[in-house]
Each structure stands twice: as C-alpha cells, then as structure tokens.
Design a protein around this motif. Structure first.
Motif, PDB file in Angstrom:
ATOM      1  N   ILE A   1       4.125   5.929  -3.902  1.00 29.49           N
ATOM      2  CA  ILE A   1       4.516   6.819  -2.813  1.00 29.49           C
ATOM      3  C   ILE A   1       3.691   8.103  -2.883  1.00 29.49           C
ATOM      4  N   ASN A   2       3.131   8.493  -1.736  1.00 32.62           N
ATOM      5  CA  ASN A   2       2.275   9.682  -1.636  1.00 32.62           C
ATOM      6  C   ASN A   2       1.201   9.718  -2.726  1.00 32.62           C
TER       7      ASN A   2
ATOM      8  N   GLY B   1       2.328   5.660   1.719  1.00 27.34           N
ATOM      9  CA  GLY B   1       2.614   4.813   0.573  1.00 27.34           C
ATOM     10  C   GLY B   1       1.662   3.640   0.500  1.00 27.34           C
ATOM     11  N   LYS B   2       1.584   3.035  -0.688  1.00 31.31           N
ATOM     12  CA  LYS B   2       0.777   1.836  -0.891  1.00 31.31           C
ATOM     13  C   LYS B   2       1.610   0.815  -1.643  1.00 31.31           C
ATOM     14  N   ALA B   3       1.622  -0.401  -1.126  1.00 28.75           N
ATOM     15  CA  ALA B   3       2.342  -1.486  -1.781  1.00 28.75           C
ATOM     16  C   ALA B   3       1.351  -2.601  -2.096  1.00 28.75           C
ATOM     17  N   TYR B   4       1.425  -3.111  -3.313  1.00 28.48           N
ATOM     18  CA  TYR B   4       0.509  -4.151  -3.778  1.00 28.48           C
ATOM     19  C   TYR B   4       1.282  -5.473  -3.878  1.00 28.48           C
TER      20      TYR B   4
ATOM     21  N   LYS C   1      -3.513 -15.009  -3.933  1.00 26.42           N
ATOM     22  CA  LYS C   1      -4.241 -13.859  -3.405  1.00 26.42           C
ATOM     23  C   LYS C   1      -3.475 -12.570  -3.675  1.00 26.42           C
ATOM     24  N   THR C   2      -4.202 -11.465  -3.656  1.00 32.44           N
ATOM     25  CA  THR C   2      -3.566 -10.155  -3.773  1.00 32.44           C
ATOM     26  C   THR C   2      -3.915  -9.327  -2.532  1.00 32.44           C
ATOM     27  N   TYR C   3      -2.940  -8.515  -2.089  1.00 31.39           N
ATOM     28  CA  TYR C   3      -3.094  -7.722  -0.875  1.00 31.39           C
ATOM     29  C   TYR C   3      -2.616  -6.295  -1.115  1.00 31.39           C
ATOM     30  N   ILE C   4      -3.093  -5.396  -0.269  1.00 32.13           N
ATOM     31  CA  ILE C   4      -2.653  -4.003  -0.317  1.00 32.13           C
ATOM     32  C   ILE C   4      -2.169  -3.599   1.072  1.00 32.13           C
ATOM     33  N   LEU C   5      -0.948  -3.082   1.139  1.00 30.48           N
ATOM     34  CA  LEU C   5      -0.385  -2.559   2.380  1.00 30.48           C
ATOM     35  C   LEU C   5      -0.337  -1.036   2.269  1.00 30.48           C
ATOM     36  N   THR C   6      -1.095  -0.356   3.114  1.00 30.00           N
ATOM     37  CA  THR C   6      -1.068   1.106   3.183  1.00 30.00           C
ATOM     38  C   THR C   6      -0.258   1.485   4.409  1.00 30.00           C
TER      39      THR C   6
ATOM     40  N   SER D   1       0.565   0.892   9.663  1.00 26.57           N
ATOM     41  CA  SER D   1       0.189   0.284   8.385  1.00 26.57           C
ATOM     42  C   SER D   1      -1.114  -0.486   8.543  1.00 26.57           C
ATOM     43  N   ILE D   2      -1.800  -0.625   7.421  1.00 29.82           N
ATOM     44  CA  ILE D   2      -2.986  -1.486   7.333  1.00 29.82           C
ATOM     45  C   ILE D   2      -2.750  -2.446   6.176  1.00 29.82           C
ATOM     46  N   PHE D   3      -2.932  -3.738   6.442  1.00 31.38           N
ATOM     47  CA  PHE D   3      -2.723  -4.778   5.436  1.00 31.38           C
ATOM     48  C   PHE D   3      -4.050  -5.489   5.203  1.00 31.38           C
ATOM     49  N   LYS D   4      -4.546  -5.433   3.954  1.00 22.03           N
ATOM     50  CA  LYS D   4      -5.853  -6.016   3.642  1.00 22.03           C
ATOM     51  C   LYS D   4      -5.785  -6.844   2.369  1.00 22.03           C
ATOM     52  N   GLU D   5      -6.634  -7.875   2.317  1.00 20.79           N
ATOM     53  CA  GLU D   5      -6.757  -8.654   1.093  1.00 20.79           C
ATOM     54  C   GLU D   5      -7.583  -7.879   0.081  1.00 20.79           C
TER      55      GLU D   5
END
Length: 283
Positions: free
Chosen positions: A242-243, A28-31, A65-70, A76-80
């Motif tokens: 999701i997916n 999944g990816k959360a913004y 700021k905006t971030y993406i959590l994969t 998980s990887i959390f990046k700006e």
C-alpha cells in the motif's frame, strides 16, 4: 446477514483510517501467482505418465504465471510479470498470441482497455467491464495479513479467456454455423442457444483494502480480490504493497487497432481457420 454487514463496515472504517485510502495519491500494488491444470483431452489419454510430465515442464510458462495489479481508487493496470523460460532461455513467443495483454480498468467509467498482439499486429480492445452479479457470504479466511470474505458468481464460459484460442473453439463455431444454416434451409426456428454453459467463479476479497478492483476482469466487490478460482485456474495474491515509495503512473493504453472483445474473437478465429485451411485441415 446483519452481523456480517456490520463486520465488513467495521473492517472498512479501520482500514480507511490506517491507510488513508481517500487521499488523492493513494495507490497499491498486488502481486498474484496463477496456476492452471493441464488439459490434454483424448490425446492425453494415450500418453504415459512420464510423457505428460515432460509436456507439463515444457508448458510451465503457460500454466504458471505471475502478475502485478497496480491500482488506485478508480483505476488499475494488470500486467504479466514476464520471466524467461527455464529450458529455452527465452519468452514464450507463440503463447503470447493467446495470453492476456496489459489490461486497464476504470470502475468509475465502466471501461476496459486491453492491449493484445496477434502475430505482430497490435490491437486495443475497448469494451465495458464484465458484468458480474456477486453473491456475498459470511465465510472468511486469512490471506496473508488480510481477512477475506467469500463471494461467488457465474459467467458464460464463452466470456472466459476471450483473448485466447483453441481448436475446439473453432470446431464449435463451425458446427454452430452449419447447424444454423441447416435450420434456415428447412425453414425451422433454431434452438441452438437454448442452453448456455456457465462457469462458476469463487472470489475472496478483503474490505481492509476498500477498492473495487481485482485481477483480470474481476471486480465489483467492496474490497480488493486477493484470490480467484475459475475452472482449472486459481489466482492467489502473494503480496500487497500500500502506497509504495515509487509510484506507478496508471495510464489508459492508446496504441493499436481499436476493436471490441467480440470483434477480436472473430479476427482470431478467422485467422486460425485460414492458417488451418492453408495447411490442409489437419487440426
């Protein structure tokens, strides 16, 4: 409390069927959008409303700021999501020295790995995940299409934003060091750490996405954290996929000098002290 537990379990079961979270390729990816209030301290009291507004516009890249959590079931990887400064047309090079780098979490192995760059030198912070004792309540609200439950916790303020720096942190450290030295000199036990300032954490998580993940170091709830508020900063999820069609390879970072969080904090404070002393102690 029993009704609350049954409600959470029902949401998880429904979601497990609908999104197949147990499948091997689940991802999944959360913004997230993060917004912080500007604190100018005593210096700010001398500024006019117009001056404060101008400073806020100049610091917008650091305050918003905006971030993406994969994420998957365990990692998980959390990046700006970096954006160009609207005024200068460039990224915030100075600010990057004191903002969180790409962060990897593994909830199964209790591992945190975070990339940080400090004045051109690369570090890899390796530590355990932040220990959080959540108190879960029955209060709910909707964030997008997801039903979220409230949970709260507390954390020593010193553990927040450990990657960052402020001149106040350096002053506090030097004051504490001086106080300890005086206590030792006069042969008395030090009681400096009798009280530890705590920060309250408010989280909203959704059991409909039953992974123990969240933005930054926040984790440990029976559902993805979609909103987190700590101090003057609120981080809100604007979209969840999701997916996704194009999967992202979640890999633990491996480049940079390996240090713990405490070691990294010490490196930053010592370097900034050196920077200040070389410029005549004007800070």
């Amino acid at each position: 409390m029993k009704a609350f537990t049954i409600k959470v379990i029902a949401l998880i079961l429904i979601t497990l069927i609908s999104i197949s979270v147990q499948s091997q390729d689940f991802q999944g990816k959360a913004y997230y959008f993060s917004k912080s209030k500007m604190e100018l301290g005593k210096w700010g009291a001398k500024l006019s409303a117009q001056q404060k507004k101008q400073i806020q516009e100049r610091l917008k890249n650091r305050l918003e700021k905006t971030y993406i959590l994969t994420f998957n079931r365990e990692e998980s990887i959390f990046k700006e999501d970096e954006k160009l400064d609207a005024m200068s047309g460039a990224t915030d090079t100075w600010g990057k020295n004191f903002t969180p780098g790409s962060q990897y979490k593994n909830v199964k192995t209790n591992t945190l790995l975070q990339e940080q760059e400090f004045y051109g030198k690369k570090f890899l912070i390796k530590d355990k995940l932040q220990e959080l004792e959540w108190v879960m309540g029955s209060e709910t609200k909707k964030i997008g299409n997801y039903t979220c439950f409230k949970a709260v916790s507390v954390l020593p303020q010193s553990e927040l934003n450990w990657w960052s720096f402020s001149w106040d942190k350096l002053r506090v450290k030097e004051k504490k060091t001086d106080s300890i030295a005086k206590e030792i000199t006069i042969n008395k036990p030090s009681n400096i750490d009798e009280t530890i300032p705590l920060a309250q954490i408010e989280a909203w998580y959704s059991p409909q996405i039953p992974v123990s993940q969240g933005p930054l170091e926040y984790w440990g709830l029976p559902g993805l954290i979609l909103e987190i508020s700590v101090g003057d900063t609120t981080m809100l999820c604007s979209k969840v996929v999701i997916n996704p069609k194009d999967k992202t390879n979640i890999e633990a970072p491996s480049k940079g000098e390996v240090v713990s969080k405490k070691e990294y904090q010490s490196i930053i404070l010592n370097k900034m002290k050196e920077f200040r002393d070389n410029r005549g102690r004007r800070y």
